[in-house]
Write an enzyme that holds these catalytic residues in place. Structure first.
Site, PDB file in Angstrom:
ATOM      1  N   GLU A 197       0.823  -1.214   0.000  1.00 19.25           N
ATOM      2  CA  GLU A 197       0.000   0.000   0.000  1.00 19.25           C
ATOM      3  C   GLU A 197       0.858   1.265   0.000  1.00 19.25           C
ATOM      4  OE1 GLU A 197      -2.660  -0.696   3.396  1.00 19.25           O
ATOM      5  OE2 GLU A 197      -4.074  -1.606   1.996  1.00 19.25           O
ATOM      6  N   ASP A 216      -8.242  -9.179   3.791  1.00 17.15           N
ATOM      7  CA  ASP A 216      -8.082  -8.044   4.689  1.00 17.15           C
ATOM      8  C   ASP A 216      -9.184  -7.977   5.746  1.00 17.15           C
ATOM      9  OD1 ASP A 216      -7.108  -5.771   5.782  1.00 17.15           O
ATOM     10  OD2 ASP A 216      -7.693  -4.434   4.158  1.00 17.15           O
ATOM     11  N   GLU A 228     -12.762  -2.799  11.618  1.00 20.51           N
ATOM     12  CA  GLU A 228     -12.744  -1.966  10.413  1.00 20.51           C
ATOM     13  C   GLU A 228     -13.830  -2.369   9.412  1.00 20.51           C
ATOM     14  OE1 GLU A 228      -8.963  -2.147   8.495  1.00 20.51           O
ATOM     15  OE2 GLU A 228      -9.678  -1.145   6.679  1.00 20.51           O
TER      16      GLU A 228
HETATM   17  C1  BDP Z   1      -6.125  -2.358   5.824  1.00 20.63           C
HETATM   18  C2  BDP Z   1      -6.463  -1.017   6.356  1.00 20.63           C
HETATM   19  C3  BDP Z   1      -5.323  -0.054   6.327  1.00 20.63           C
HETATM   20  C4  BDP Z   1      -4.097  -0.710   6.932  1.00 20.63           C
HETATM   21  C5  BDP Z   1      -3.790  -1.989   6.213  1.00 20.63           C
HETATM   22  C6  BDP Z   1      -2.670  -2.766   6.860  1.00 20.63           C
HETATM   23  O1  BDP Z   1      -7.547  -0.505   5.612  1.00 20.63           O
HETATM   24  O2  BDP Z   1      -5.704   1.091   7.033  1.00 20.63           O
HETATM   25  O3  BDP Z   1      -3.005   0.147   6.872  1.00 20.63           O
HETATM   26  O4  BDP Z   1      -4.899  -2.838   6.240  1.00 20.63           O
HETATM   27  O5  BDP Z   1      -2.967  -3.703   7.567  1.00 20.63           O
HETATM   28  O6  BDP Z   1      -7.046  -3.211   6.400  1.00 20.63           O
HETATM   29  O7  BDP Z   1      -1.505  -2.438   6.662  1.00 20.63           O
END
Ligand code: BDP
Length: 716
Positions: A307, A381, A409
């Site tokens: 990301e 996720d 989340e």
């Molecule tokens: C996702 C989230 C994000 C996190 C990412 C992670 O949306 O905010 O930074 O995972 O785990 O679930 O690095």
């Protein structure tokens, strides 16, 4: 005047009781220590009339202080303190090095530092109970265990308990930013007031550490994995050290998320290439500096090449190159690297869900001894339901650890009741069939199957500055369940729900039964009204609040909901079988076979693995479309049922918490129907199929649902 004088004594009486009622805002979590009923108190008092210890120590002192606090609250009077068991009813607390405990001839070998025994013994002709830890932390965990026995009204007259944790590192991960916000935080702001640290230590830091210790949690990574390199500067290390000092007496080590590009950002280097000697030297110096501030520092948690975060692949190196370089820096000090397997970057693959397994399996065996790979429970996720991550069971030569998300989340944030203990249990007990059938996920990470010494488990914290810590009263249960399963992954989620509810609310069976039932079905209810039949990632973009299966405008294809459900006029679902992305082949062959077979698989994962036509017949005999409409409806009805159940429980607990929960359940009910109506409207539009007539029709038209926007939803 007369009226006033008449009222005054009444007002005084009211005031005398008011503070107790006001205290019930959830701040005390499961450590409420309210007086036990008179009919039980006498027995408990007889067993714990005196607190006896002939040892001192920072952590042991916490154990004794907690017992004193707990027993005083529960039993109405403080136990005597002594260094000798001179009368019946002594509670002897200490470690294997206590002369007093040594004289009892207990076998305390094999306990490790954190293990403990609690045993009813005869000490010089006196009836006593000994809480003996392998080390001081063991005594601390034993103390909390003993209090829990009383809190849940168990017999303490004849005890013979031996406990050892399944994982060496049992930690929380805080996605807390230096500015006080919390990524995916739904409980207010960060607990850490970085601005006032290190000179002001909020008493809440101690209560936080106590709460964790009560569960056996022994580590905390205090800053977000999407981290700021500033966390590693002296300015912030001094602050982190102040937190570590507060946590230490409660057996908790501090960890930091480390930004891979820190050598460039705060080190003045022009590269962060892990194979560059100057970079390795910078990290070695940095690690030494961290240990000057925090002598028992745990290690670095790293999110790299995921990301948009920097990482070794930016320099053509591998995750192993990056992790091993950091591991070498920490090794002289006894620190570890927790390297996250949640990676996806560099263009969009056919199936994002397959990426992490592919990248890490290729590196199995290449990691240094003090590296552990931290994988999320599922390959996508933290969805309401995912199959377990295929790395569990497959990665044999590298220690692998579990990352659960405690903050919800994707399961309704603060307000929706979704008991995660049930999801954690499902994952931990899932049979990976590797290396052979009968090998649940828990066994692949606790060191028992692959023989790794380094074992760990992490939960992404749901704590914040809300008085109730977790955003809602019921969200506390998820913190509790995570911590207890981190100690023993084979505990039953139902038992943990009951234990939590007893300690948090009341021991009244008439209350417990419906509440525990409601908790145990809550996750399924949420999965049904959000993402039934294996659907996933239908939440609104970015903040993930509310339904939005129509999202197709994000810059990355695999951030779009349409990428995951692939619905059109003929079919829906992501084909991960051999005819599609074949991600299913990442599982053991026997399991892949079941997942590939729509007749044999658990249909709760149907559209995770299969793309099927709308008129496909599911196991119930309904068409896929009818079944989907049915599931969505049952989920929404389940939310209504939870609200009703809770309304019927008024009077069992204090009004304030009851009302807060009732209001949240009403929000959940409203939002569950919104989820159901919005998703069914959209899928009906895409498929051209009407919502079955015997089911309620959506309250609004599709345009309405699609027009809703929440730019300020929390958590981003
Ligand atoms: C996702 C989230 C994000 C996190 C990412 C992670 O949306 O905010 O930074 O995972 O785990 O679930 O690095």
């Amino acid at each position: 005047m007369r009226l006033l004088t008449l009222l005054t004594p009444l007002a005084a009486l009211w005031l005398a009781f008011a503070p107790a009622a006001q205290a019930e805002d959830g701040y005390d979590l499961w450590l409420r220590y309210h007086p036990v009923e008179a009919e039980h108190a006498e027995d408990y008092r007889a067993a714990a009339a005196a607190l006896v210890s002939d040892e001192r120590g920072e952590v042991l002192d916490s154990a004794l202080a907690e017992l004193e606090r707990g027993l005083t609250g529960l039993l109405g009077e403080a136990p005597e303190r002594s260094d000798r068991a001179s009368s019946d009813g002594s509670l002897i607390v200490g470690t294997a090095s206590s002369p007093l405990i040594g004289s009892l001839g207990l076998d305390l070998s094999d306990l490790g530092e954190d293990g403990y025994v609690i045993r009813s013994v005869d000490a010089d002709g006196q009836r006593a109970t000994v809480i003996a830890g392998g080390g001081e932390t063991g005594a601390l965990y034993g103390a909390f265990h003993y209090l829990r026995l009383i809190q849940t009204r168990q017999d303490v007259a004849d005890l013979d308990i031996t406990e050892r944790p399944a994982f060496g590192v049992r930690m929380l991960n805080h996605w807390d930013n230096l500015d006080g916000t919390v990524e995916r935080g739904y409980a207010g702001f960060s607990l850490w007031d970085w601005h006032k640290l290190p000179h002001y230590l909020d008493p809440r830091y101690t209560d936080y550490a106590r709460a964790n210790a009560s569960l056996g949690i022994n580590g905390t990574a205090v800053n977000n994995v999407n981290t700021d390199a500033l966390s590693l500067t002296p300015q912030y290390l001094e602050k982190a050290a102040a937190l570590a000092d507060v946590f230490r007496p409660w057996g908790i080590r501090l960890y930091l998320s480390a930004r891979f590009s820190a050598p460039v950002e705060i080190g003045g280097l022009d590269t962060a290439d892990p194979l560059d000697p100057a970079v390795a030297a910078w990290w070695a110096d940095k690690a030494a500096e961290v240990y000057d501030y925090i002598p028992d520092f745990g290690g670095f948690l790293v999110k790299a090449n995921s990301e948009g975060q920097p990482g070794p692949q930016d320099y053509g190196r591998t995750h192993a190159d990056g992790a091993n370089m950091l591991a070498a820096a920490l090794e002289p000090h006894g620190g570890i690297v927790l390297w996250r397997a949640f990676v996806y970057d560099e263009g969009v693959p056919v199936d994002r869900v397959a990426q992490s397994y592919d990248e890490f399996m290729a590196l199995d065996g290449q990691f240094a001894d003090n590296v552990i790979i931290q994988s999320k429970n599922g390959p996508l996720d933290f969805q309401p339901r995912e199959p377990f991550h295929p790395l569990f069971g497959a990665m044999e030569q590298t220690p692998l650890m579990m990352e659960f998300q405690i903050t919800k989340e994707y399961l309704g944030h603060a307000t929706h009741l979704a008991y995660m203990g049930e999801l954690y249990e499902e994952t931990l007990q899932w049979d990976t069939m590797r290396p052979e059938p009968g090998t649940p996920v828990a066994r692949t990470i606790d060191g028992s199957v692959f023989g790794h010494e380094l074992t760990a488990i992490a939960g992404v914290a749901n704590t914040g500055t809300d008085r109730n810590w977790s955003g809602s009263q019921f969200n506390q249960a998820n913190w509790h369940a995570f911590g207890r399963l981190a100690w023993n992954p084979d505990l039953a989620a139902r038992d943990l729900a009951e234990e939590w509810a007893r300690m948090t609310f009341t021991n009244d069976a008439e209350f417990l039964e419906p509440v525990v039932d409601m908790m145990m079905t809550s996750r399924e209810t949420v999965a049904d009204y959000m993402t039934p039949l294996g659907l996933h990632h239908l939440m609104n973009a970015s903040h993930h609040y509310g339904p939005a299966p129509w999202v197709d405008f994000r810059e990355r294809e695999d951030w779009n909901n349409v990428y995951f459900h692939r619905a059109d006029e003929t079919a829906i679902g992501f084909d991960r079988t051999a005819s599609g992305s074949d991600q299913v082949s990442q599982y053991a062959p026997e399991l892949a076979e079941v997942f590939s077979d729509t007749a044999r698989m658990d249909e709760r994962l149907l559209l995770w693995f299969h793309r099927l036509e709308w008129d496909f017949r599911v196991q119930s005999g309904r068409t896929l479309w009818e079944e989907m409409a049915q599931r969505y409806t049952e989920g929404a009805r389940g939310a209504t049922a939870m609200r009703e159940t809770w309304e019927g429980l008024e009077g069992f607990i204090d009004q304030r918490r009851h009302d807060e929960i009732a209001a949240f359940l009403a929000i959940q009910e409203r939002e569950a129907w919104w989820w159901r109506d919005a998703c069914l409207s959209w899928f009906s539009d895409i498929s051209g199929l009407p919502i079955p007539e015997d089911l309620p029709q959506p309250e609004h038209d599709l345009e309405y649902y699609m027009s809703l926007s929440f730019p300020h939803a929390p958590g981003i």
